[in-house]
Design an enzyme around this catalytic site. Sequence first.
Site, PDB file in Angstrom:
ATOM      1  N   LYS A  31       0.802  -1.056  -0.021  1.00 36.36           N
ATOM      2  CA  LYS A  31      -0.017   0.046   0.034  1.00 36.36           C
ATOM      3  C   LYS A  31       0.738   1.394  -0.054  1.00 36.36           C
ATOM      4  O   LYS A  31       0.779   2.062  -0.842  1.00 36.36           O
ATOM      5  CB  LYS A  31      -0.924   0.039   1.213  1.00 36.36           C
ATOM      6  CG  LYS A  31      -1.536   1.461   1.425  1.00 36.36           C
ATOM      7  CD  LYS A  31      -2.474   1.473   2.839  1.00 36.36           C
ATOM      8  CE  LYS A  31      -1.860   1.882   3.870  1.00 36.36           C
ATOM      9  NZ  LYS A  31      -1.590   3.419   4.152  1.00 36.36           N
ATOM     10  N   ASN A  32       1.865   1.417   0.902  1.00 32.23           N
ATOM     11  CA  ASN A  32       2.565   2.543   1.147  1.00 32.23           C
ATOM     12  C   ASN A  32       3.451   2.976   0.007  1.00 32.23           C
ATOM     13  O   ASN A  32       3.849   4.011  -0.197  1.00 32.23           O
ATOM     14  CB  ASN A  32       3.421   2.601   2.382  1.00 32.23           C
ATOM     15  CG  ASN A  32       2.488   2.772   3.640  1.00 32.23           C
ATOM     16  OD1 ASN A  32       1.086   2.945   3.429  1.00 32.23           O
ATOM     17  ND2 ASN A  32       3.023   2.630   4.919  1.00 32.23           N
ATOM     18  N   ARG A  64      -3.869  10.352   4.067  1.00 37.29           N
ATOM     19  CA  ARG A  64      -2.928  11.309   4.236  1.00 37.29           C
ATOM     20  C   ARG A  64      -1.784  11.101   3.183  1.00 37.29           C
ATOM     21  O   ARG A  64      -1.117  12.274   2.640  1.00 37.29           O
ATOM     22  CB  ARG A  64      -2.076  10.863   5.614  1.00 37.29           C
ATOM     23  CG  ARG A  64      -1.093  11.769   5.838  1.00 37.29           C
ATOM     24  CD  ARG A  64      -0.288  11.401   7.046  1.00 37.29           C
ATOM     25  NE  ARG A  64       0.974  12.032   7.019  1.00 37.29           N
ATOM     26  CZ  ARG A  64       1.367  13.305   7.707  1.00 37.29           C
ATOM     27  NH1 ARG A  64       0.314  13.992   8.208  1.00 37.29           N
ATOM     28  NH2 ARG A  64       2.432  13.984   7.520  1.00 37.29           N
ATOM     29  N   ASP A  99      -4.702   8.743   9.496  1.00 38.58           N
ATOM     30  CA  ASP A  99      -4.809   7.803  10.688  1.00 38.58           C
ATOM     31  C   ASP A  99      -4.681   8.604  11.768  1.00 38.58           C
ATOM     32  O   ASP A  99      -4.099   9.523  11.975  1.00 38.58           O
ATOM     33  CB  ASP A  99      -3.640   6.744  10.622  1.00 38.58           C
ATOM     34  CG  ASP A  99      -3.739   5.845   9.622  1.00 38.58           C
ATOM     35  OD1 ASP A  99      -5.004   5.725   9.046  1.00 38.58           O
ATOM     36  OD2 ASP A  99      -2.849   5.331   9.072  1.00 38.58           O
ATOM     37  N   ASP A 142       4.603   0.463  11.903  1.00 42.52           N
ATOM     38  CA  ASP A 142       3.279  -0.347  11.707  1.00 42.52           C
ATOM     39  C   ASP A 142       3.165  -1.712  12.331  1.00 42.52           C
ATOM     40  O   ASP A 142       1.996  -2.054  12.005  1.00 42.52           O
ATOM     41  CB  ASP A 142       3.314  -0.434   9.986  1.00 42.52           C
ATOM     42  CG  ASP A 142       3.113   1.133   9.647  1.00 42.52           C
ATOM     43  OD1 ASP A 142       2.691   1.985  10.568  1.00 42.52           O
ATOM     44  OD2 ASP A 142       3.021   1.477   8.452  1.00 42.52           O
TER      45      ASP A 142
HETATM   46  C1  UD1 Z   1       4.588   6.450   6.607  1.00 42.04           C
HETATM   47  C2  UD1 Z   1       3.730   5.475   6.394  1.00 42.04           C
HETATM   48  C3  UD1 Z   1       3.124   5.084   7.856  1.00 42.04           C
HETATM   49  C4  UD1 Z   1       4.389   4.633   8.571  1.00 42.04           C
HETATM   50  C5  UD1 Z   1       5.535   5.752   8.656  1.00 42.04           C
HETATM   51  C6  UD1 Z   1       6.671   5.422   9.448  1.00 42.04           C
HETATM   52  C7  UD1 Z   1       2.324   6.014   4.402  1.00 42.04           C
HETATM   53  C8  UD1 Z   1       1.141   6.303   3.888  1.00 42.04           C
HETATM   54  N1  UD1 Z   1       2.503   5.809   5.565  1.00 42.04           N
HETATM   55  O1  UD1 Z   1       3.753   7.842   7.219  1.00 42.04           O
HETATM   56  O2  UD1 Z   1       2.268   3.667   7.526  1.00 42.04           O
HETATM   57  O3  UD1 Z   1       4.028   4.317   9.914  1.00 42.04           O
HETATM   58  O4  UD1 Z   1       5.746   6.206   7.429  1.00 42.04           O
HETATM   59  O5  UD1 Z   1       7.405   4.454   8.653  1.00 42.04           O
HETATM   60  O6  UD1 Z   1       3.332   5.650   3.710  1.00 42.04           O
HETATM   61  N2  UD1 Z   1       7.005  14.295  11.013  1.00 42.04           N
HETATM   62  C9  UD1 Z   1       7.230  15.547  11.448  1.00 42.04           C
HETATM   63  N3  UD1 Z   1       7.164  16.357  10.434  1.00 42.04           N
HETATM   64  C10 UD1 Z   1       7.026  16.051   9.049  1.00 42.04           C
HETATM   65  C11 UD1 Z   1       7.060  14.967   8.859  1.00 42.04           C
HETATM   66  C12 UD1 Z   1       7.136  13.622  10.011  1.00 42.04           C
HETATM   67  O7  UD1 Z   1       7.319  15.622  12.758  1.00 42.04           O
HETATM   68  O8  UD1 Z   1       7.187  16.893   8.517  1.00 42.04           O
HETATM   69  C13 UD1 Z   1       7.122  13.028  12.157  1.00 42.04           C
HETATM   70  C14 UD1 Z   1       5.594  12.286  12.236  1.00 42.04           C
HETATM   71  O9  UD1 Z   1       4.595  13.177  12.928  1.00 42.04           O
HETATM   72  C15 UD1 Z   1       6.254  10.941  12.903  1.00 42.04           C
HETATM   73  C16 UD1 Z   1       7.548  10.890  12.332  1.00 42.04           C
HETATM   74  O10 UD1 Z   1       8.103  12.288  11.880  1.00 42.04           O
HETATM   75  O11 UD1 Z   1       6.174  11.236  14.547  1.00 42.04           O
HETATM   76  C17 UD1 Z   1       7.629  10.015  11.282  1.00 42.04           C
HETATM   77  O12 UD1 Z   1       6.651  10.417  10.329  1.00 42.04           O
HETATM   78  P1  UD1 Z   1       6.826   9.907   8.611  1.00 42.04           P
HETATM   79  O13 UD1 Z   1       7.941   8.851   8.427  1.00 42.04           O
HETATM   80  O14 UD1 Z   1       6.722  10.874   7.793  1.00 42.04           O
HETATM   81  O15 UD1 Z   1       5.586   8.966   8.464  1.00 42.04           O
HETATM   82  P2  UD1 Z   1       4.440   9.156   7.377  1.00 42.04           P
HETATM   83  O16 UD1 Z   1       5.349   9.411   5.775  1.00 42.04           O
HETATM   84  O17 UD1 Z   1       3.406  10.034   7.831  1.00 42.04           O
END
Ligand code: UD1
Length: 422
Positions: free
Chosen positions: A26-27, A98, A122, A311
């Site tokens: 999915k991701n 998202r 989520d 995850d």
């Molecule tokens: C993606 C995955 C999700 C997985 C996560 C970490 C998708 C659709 N989702 O989410 O399933 O759990 O990677 O492996 O692919 N953060 C900030 N600022 C930012 C960006 C992120 O503070 O600009 C923080 C987030 O709040 C979180 C952490 O960084 O605490 C990691 O987030 P991130 O790796 O960006 O996750 P996603 O890409 O949203």
Amino acid sequence: MAESSSALRINGPARLSGQVSVTGAKNSALKLMAASLLAPGKNTLLNVPDIKDVEIMADLLTRMGCTVAFDKAVHTLEIDVPQEPAHKAEYELVRKMRASINVLGPLLTRVGIAEISLPGGDAIGSRGLDFHIAGLEALGAKVTFEHGYIIASAPDGLVGATFELTFPSVGATENLMTAAVMAKGTTTLHNVAREPDIIDLGEYLIAMGAKIEGLGSSTLTIEGVDQLHAATHSTLPDRIVTGTWAFAAAMTQGDITIIGGRADHLEIPLDKLVAAGAVVTTTPDGFRVRMDQRPIAIDVATLPYPGFPTDLQPMAISLNSVATGSAIVTENVFEARFMFVNELRRLGAQITVDGHHAAITGVPLLSGAPVAATDIRAGAGLVLAALVADGVTIVEDAFHIERGYPNFAANLRALGADVTVI
Ligand code: UD1
């Protein structure tokens, strides 16, 4: 999707055994779809999973002027991208998923402007966008927020730069890669995410003509090109779905062969399962997880790849709920990811939460009860717990699970569980 569910009814306990096949991640698929906006013409994605989020991303791309055709029987998705895609992603779709934010980088670099509603997705923490924005600003974009939208523009195009992420965010790495591929000059990104999804996206971009070096390492060097061309790419197998089946085998003292599963993408989770007492063996087309005893409690701390994936954290808590001994599960990636623990307690799990640590003492068998899924992975974790619970568990809000697990109920039934879709 074969069955659409509002709830799953699981009559436990169960011992899962047999074979299950894993399709594309999915991701990864969602990000590949968004990245297709970079290349006009007919892009083809293979091994795309038949899940709700793929439909939502297809809707989003259609609104942007793409023609999207999904042949579910063969898991092939064709995206015909126009010369001038529309640049707005509305709240109505973005709030459902998202990953919609992944259209930001491609739109900005190709059409010089992107207006994206602030995402929902989520309920697993604040999930900021500050790294995405700081990185795009480093490439020369102007970013403002108006009426719930992020408006990013670069009328004269983006310009390559050096940028270091504060944390190796998956989404920010993807948006910066897809923006940099058509920026003028060289971009160097430090402390990037190293998830297999990033390599998958990078390989698709390279097939489109992008120049990227360092995939899989924590530094990426990207040489901007003037234009990209349509390409064909096969989505990598879903390592989180794979890991979910591996935990399901271990928890239920079962024996599952996961066809298409990549053990090399799950080294730490599988090491943990071996420490819990499971036997993991590779097979010609995947791997097999067998467990002949009650699992032994395992401490887990989530970290960016190659660390233990956040995850799979709900699965680790569910396994420990029926293990011998006690364990600590530490969540280091998302701050609010223990919400489902309250639901697990309804099944009789012995868990206390202190900040980002959960302490779990295993019991021999949980006890079936009504519970509700709060997100995709929490939902799957609850279903796994229901398989080691005596009697009937109803998992409400099971639509969350459908967002990430194709044919989940049917697969569980094929492995011997008593599961019905309500
Ligand atoms: C993606 C995955 C999700 C997985 C996560 C970490 C998708 C659709 N989702 O989410 O399933 O759990 O990677 O492996 O692919 N953060 C900030 N600022 C930012 C960006 C992120 O503070 O600009 C923080 C987030 O709040 C979180 C952490 O960084 O605490 C990691 O987030 P991130 O790796 O960006 O996750 P996603 O890409 O949203």
